[in-house]
Scaffold this active site. Structure first.
Site, short mmCIF file in Angstrom:
data_model
loop_
_atom_site.label_atom_id
_atom_site.label_comp_id
_atom_site.label_asym_id
_atom_site.label_seq_id
_atom_site.Cartn_x
_atom_site.Cartn_y
_atom_site.Cartn_z
N ARG A 36 0.85 -1.21 0.00
CA ARG A 36 0.00 0.00 0.00
C ARG A 36 0.88 1.25 0.00
NH1 ARG A 36 -4.69 -0.03 4.36
NH2 ARG A 36 -5.40 1.70 3.07
N CYS B 128 -1.60 6.19 8.90
CA CYS B 128 -1.97 4.90 8.32
C CYS B 128 -3.06 5.17 7.29
CB CYS B 128 -2.42 3.92 9.40
SG CYS B 128 -3.81 4.53 10.38
#
Length: 275
Positions: free
Chosen positions: A183, A231
Site C-alpha cells: 500500500r 496509516c
C-alpha cells in the site's frame, strides 16, 4: 504511566472503568459479541459511533469525535475526570489503541490497554459475564451499573497532525506510514480511492510492532529521532503510537485523518520506495 497492562494485573485493577471496544474494519458491530460475553462490569462503546467522529468528504474515515459528543458518551459510561480506564478489544490492539489515544487526547491521564485483549483474558482463565447493562434510553446511554460520570473532555492531551502538519513533518523529521509495504508503494489500495504515500514518508509496517515484544519495537524505531505516524484512517497509526509509548519513548504525533484524509484533499502523492 504505563499504557499496557496484562490480564492478571487488569483483573486486580478493580477501580478501573472497563471499556469494550471490539471492532472490525468495515465489518458489522460487535455489540452482539459483547452481549454474549465480556469482562465483568465492562461497558460497551461502539468504536465507529462513540469513539470516532462521522466520516465526511474530507477529514478521513475515522476522524476525531466532537468533544461534546465524546464527553456525553464518557459520562454515560461512568467516567470521571480522575477515573482510571481499562480498554480492550479482541486482541489485535487496533481499536483499543485508538480508544486509548482518543481518551488521552481528551485529557484522561490513566488509560491502559489490555495486552492481548479479551483473548488473553479468557486464556488466563479469568471470568466473563453476559449481563448487559440496562440503558435508560438509546439517547441517554446511561448504564445501570455505574452512576453517570463527571468527566470534562479537554482536547489537546496528545499531539495531532493535520495534512499541512504531516507534510511539514515529512520535510523536517520522520513521518512514518505504518500501512503494508504494498500500500505504501502504491501497488495495492483496497480501501481508499488514491494509491501511494505522502511524499517524504518512510514505511514501518505496523504488523511488525508486537505489543508483546517491546524490545523489538525499540529496535525498529531506534534510528528515528522524532517519528510521527499515519496509516489509512488513524487507527493503525494509534496502535504504533501506543507501541512506541509502551517502549518508553514520548507519545508521537498522529495524523488522525491519515491517508483517507490526504487523498480526499488532492494532495501530492508519491509511489515506490522512499527516496
Amino acid at each position: 504511566m504505563r499504557p499496557l497492562i496484562d490480564a492478571e494485573a487488569a483483573a486486580a485493577w478493580t477501580d478501573a472503568v472497563r471499556i469494550d471496544v471490539r471492532w472490525t474494519l468495515g465489518g458489522d458491530s460487535k455489540e452482539a459479541e459483547y452481549a454474549a460475553g465480556h469482562l465483568p462490569g465492562a461497558v460497551w462503546l461502539d468504536f465507529d459511533r462513540d469513539v470516532c467522529g462521522p466520516a465526511g468528504p474530507v477529514g478521513g474515515r475515522h476522524p476525531l469525535p466532537d468533544p461534546e459528543a465524546l464527553q456525553a458518551v464518557l459520562r454515560a459510561a461512568g467516567i470521571d475526570d480522575d477515573s482510571p480506564v481499562l480498554v480492550y478489544d479482541d486482541g489485535d490492539g487496533m481499536s483499543a489503541a485508538r480508544t486509548w489515544w482518543t481518551l488521552r487526547w481528551a485529557g484522561l491521564e490513566d488509560v491502559r490497554v489490555l495486552t492481548g485483549g479479551l483473548r488473553a483474558w479468557t486464556e488466563a482463565g479469568l471470568p466473563v459475564e453476559a449481563q448487559v447493562p440496562a440503558s435508560a434510553t438509546p439517547a441517554s446511554r446511561k448504564f445501570a451499573q455505574r452512576p453517570e460520570g463527571n468527566v470534562t473532555v479537554r482536547p489537546g492531551g496528545l499531539p495531532v497532525l493535520d495534512a499541512d502538519g504531516a507534510a511539514a513533518w515529512a520535510a523536517e523529521h520522520d513521518l512514518v506510514d505504518v500501512r503494508s509495504p504494498e500500500r505504501y508503494r502504491g501497488e495495492f489500495e483496497p480501501v481508499d480511492p488514491v494509491a501511494g504515500h505522502i511524499p517524504g514518508a518512510v514505511n514501518r509496517f505496523l504488523a511488525e510492532d508486537d505489543l508483546g515484544d517491546l524490545d523489538r519495537v525499540r529496535e525498529r524505531y531506534a534510528s528515528l529521532a522524532e517519528p510521527a505516524f499515519y496509516c489509512g484512517s488513524g487507527v493503525g497509526a494509534a496502535r504504533s503510537a501506543l507501541a512506541l509509548t509502551a517502549a518508553g519513548r514520548p507519545t508521537p504525533p498522529v495524523y488522525i485523518g491519515s491517508w483517507s484524509d490526504w487523498g480526499s484533499r488532492g494532495r501530492d502523492v508519491a509511489h515506490g520506495e522512499a527516496s
